[in-house]
Design a protein around this motif. Structure first.
Motif, PDB file in Angstrom:
ATOM      1  N   VAL A 199     -19.106 106.439 -39.198  1.00 26.32           N
ATOM      2  CA  VAL A 199     -18.619 107.515 -38.336  1.00 26.32           C
ATOM      3  C   VAL A 199     -19.095 107.180 -36.923  1.00 26.32           C
ATOM      4  N   ASP A 200     -18.160 106.846 -36.038  1.00 21.79           N
ATOM      5  CA  ASP A 200     -18.498 106.398 -34.688  1.00 21.79           C
ATOM      6  C   ASP A 200     -18.130 107.492 -33.677  1.00 21.79           C
ATOM      7  N   HIS A 201     -19.138 108.065 -33.054  1.00 23.87           N
ATOM      8  CA  HIS A 201     -18.898 109.111 -32.057  1.00 23.87           C
ATOM      9  C   HIS A 201     -18.653 108.538 -30.652  1.00 23.87           C
ATOM     10  N   GLY A 202     -18.670 107.225 -30.562  1.00 23.42           N
ATOM     11  CA  GLY A 202     -18.444 106.621 -29.253  1.00 23.42           C
ATOM     12  C   GLY A 202     -19.561 106.965 -28.280  1.00 23.42           C
ATOM     13  N   LYS A 203     -19.241 106.967 -26.980  1.00 22.49           N
ATOM     14  CA  LYS A 203     -20.245 107.274 -25.962  1.00 22.49           C
ATOM     15  C   LYS A 203     -20.210 108.759 -25.620  1.00 22.49           C
ATOM     16  N   VAL A 204     -21.375 109.367 -25.664  1.00 19.57           N
ATOM     17  CA  VAL A 204     -21.538 110.766 -25.298  1.00 19.57           C
ATOM     18  C   VAL A 204     -22.419 110.802 -24.053  1.00 19.57           C
TER      19      VAL A 204
ATOM     20  N   LEU B 239     -23.723 117.296 -23.139  1.00 17.70           N
ATOM     21  CA  LEU B 239     -24.702 118.009 -23.946  1.00 17.70           C
ATOM     22  C   LEU B 239     -25.093 119.319 -23.290  1.00 17.70           C
ATOM     23  N   ARG B 240     -25.202 120.353 -24.085  1.00 13.55           N
ATOM     24  CA  ARG B 240     -25.628 121.647 -23.573  1.00 13.55           C
ATOM     25  C   ARG B 240     -27.136 121.628 -23.323  1.00 13.55           C
ATOM     26  N   PRO B 241     -27.562 122.136 -22.179  1.00 13.56           N
ATOM     27  CA  PRO B 241     -28.990 122.052 -21.865  1.00 13.56           C
ATOM     28  C   PRO B 241     -29.848 122.996 -22.691  1.00 13.56           C
ATOM     29  N   ASP B 242     -29.307 124.164 -23.061  1.00 13.04           N
ATOM     30  CA  ASP B 242     -30.146 125.204 -23.650  1.00 13.04           C
ATOM     31  C   ASP B 242     -29.802 125.552 -25.095  1.00 13.04           C
ATOM     32  N   GLN B 243     -28.896 124.817 -25.728  1.00 14.43           N
ATOM     33  CA  GLN B 243     -28.580 125.017 -27.137  1.00 14.43           C
ATOM     34  C   GLN B 243     -28.006 123.733 -27.718  1.00 14.43           C
ATOM     35  N   PRO B 244     -28.069 123.559 -29.050  1.00 12.40           N
ATOM     36  CA  PRO B 244     -27.559 122.330 -29.656  1.00 12.40           C
ATOM     37  C   PRO B 244     -26.075 122.124 -29.379  1.00 12.40           C
TER      38      PRO B 244
ATOM     39  N   ASP C 162     -41.076 110.160 -30.176  1.00 12.04           N
ATOM     40  CA  ASP C 162     -41.451 111.388 -30.887  1.00 12.04           C
ATOM     41  C   ASP C 162     -40.417 112.509 -30.796  1.00 12.04           C
ATOM     42  N   GLN C 163     -39.202 112.205 -30.345  1.00 16.13           N
ATOM     43  CA  GLN C 163     -38.185 113.241 -30.189  1.00 16.13           C
ATOM     44  C   GLN C 163     -37.068 113.039 -31.218  1.00 16.13           C
TER      45      GLN C 163
ATOM     46  N   ASN D  97     -32.390 119.871 -22.969  1.00 16.50           N
ATOM     47  CA  ASN D  97     -33.686 120.164 -22.346  1.00 16.50           C
ATOM     48  C   ASN D  97     -34.857 119.680 -23.196  1.00 16.50           C
ATOM     49  N   ASP D  98     -34.618 119.424 -24.484  1.00 17.06           N
ATOM     50  CA  ASP D  98     -35.680 118.959 -25.377  1.00 17.06           C
ATOM     51  C   ASP D  98     -35.760 117.438 -25.455  1.00 17.06           C
ATOM     52  N   LEU D  99     -34.893 116.755 -24.714  1.00 21.49           N
ATOM     53  CA  LEU D  99     -34.834 115.294 -24.777  1.00 21.49           C
ATOM     54  C   LEU D  99     -35.117 114.671 -23.417  1.00 21.49           C
ATOM     55  N   THR D 100     -35.726 113.496 -23.466  1.00 22.85           N
ATOM     56  CA  THR D 100     -35.892 112.693 -22.260  1.00 22.85           C
ATOM     57  C   THR D 100     -34.752 111.686 -22.228  1.00 22.85           C
ATOM     58  N   LEU D 101     -33.797 111.908 -21.330  1.00 22.83           N
ATOM     59  CA  LEU D 101     -32.562 111.123 -21.332  1.00 22.83           C
ATOM     60  C   LEU D 101     -32.450 110.310 -20.044  1.00 22.83           C
ATOM     61  N   THR D 102     -33.255 109.272 -19.964  1.00 25.67           N
ATOM     62  CA  THR D 102     -33.221 108.393 -18.789  1.00 25.67           C
ATOM     63  C   THR D 102     -32.530 107.076 -19.078  1.00 25.67           C
TER      64      THR D 102
END
Length: 206
Positions: free
Chosen positions: A49-54, A59-64, A111-112, A186-191
């Motif tokens: 199952v390939d979701h490609g590039k997201v 992504l929503r900052p305050d909910q899944p 750790d995330q 908001n729960d992820l470090t996305l750099t």
């Protein structure tokens, strides 16, 4: 060597200690099951199952964030009509961030937990006839209708007029849908670019 040592030592034991010798033992059983037929599961699309590039902005900052559902087709082919159940093995065990009965998507930044993927079986056809997907959460003691496929229960299939009893099947086809969810941004470090790394084994038991 063990037999020789015992044969040499036994006379000395009898001379030095002319009392009755005690003995002990343990038992071993050899078990197994020879089945009259074999079953083979397979997944379309190479099981990917390939979701490609997201992108981060998706992504929503305050909910899944629920990604677009992924679809594969599961087939089970047996030599003859055979009763079987399906379960899964989560090869990313312990990383499901949304629900423990779902499957993990791996760990990022050390750790995330990235998210979860839940699996469901729909539009199921057994030997040319529509059937219902059922699940047992108590090792087959009772069954109820559910599309769930996962490691928390056993999945089987029932005739439409008897939803509490698994049936024997020769050829099965079902639409397998993957419901992938990423945790709050908001729960992820996305750099940096990070992989969605879910890896599930569908296990057939018969």
């Amino acid at each position: 060597m063990e037999r020789c040592s015992f044969a040499l030592l036994a006379p000395l034991l009898l001379v030095c200690a002319p009392m009755a010798l005690a003995s002990s033992s343990t038992e071993m059983s050899v078990t197994g099951l020879i089945t009259p037929s074999a079953c083979t599961p397979s997944l379309s699309g190479g099981g990917v199952v390939d979701h490609g590039k997201v992108t981060v902005k998706d992504l929503r900052p305050d909910q899944p964030t629920a990604l677009e559902n992924g679809t594969l087709y599961l087939e089970v082919n047996c030599d003859a009509a055979t009763p079987f159940t399906l379960t899964t093995i989560d090869n990313r065990e312990g990383t499901s961030a949304i629900h423990p009965n779902s499957h993990g998507l791996g760990v990022i930044n050390g750790d995330q937990n990235l998210g979860s993927v839940a699996l469901g079986l729909f539009d199921t056809v057994a030997d040319g006839v529509a059937v219902k997907t059922i699940i047992s959460l108590n090792d087959g003691a009772t069954w109820r209708v559910s599309s769930y496929l996962g490691h928390a229960g056993q999945t089987a299939f029932a005739a439409l007029n008897d939803l509490g009893t698994p049936i024997a099947i020769k050829d099965l086809r079902a639409r397998l849908t993957a419901f992938t969810t990423i945790v709050r941004a908001n729960d992820l470090t996305l750099t940096d670019e990070i992989p969605i790394d879910g890896y599930v084994t569908v296990q057939l038991n018969y």
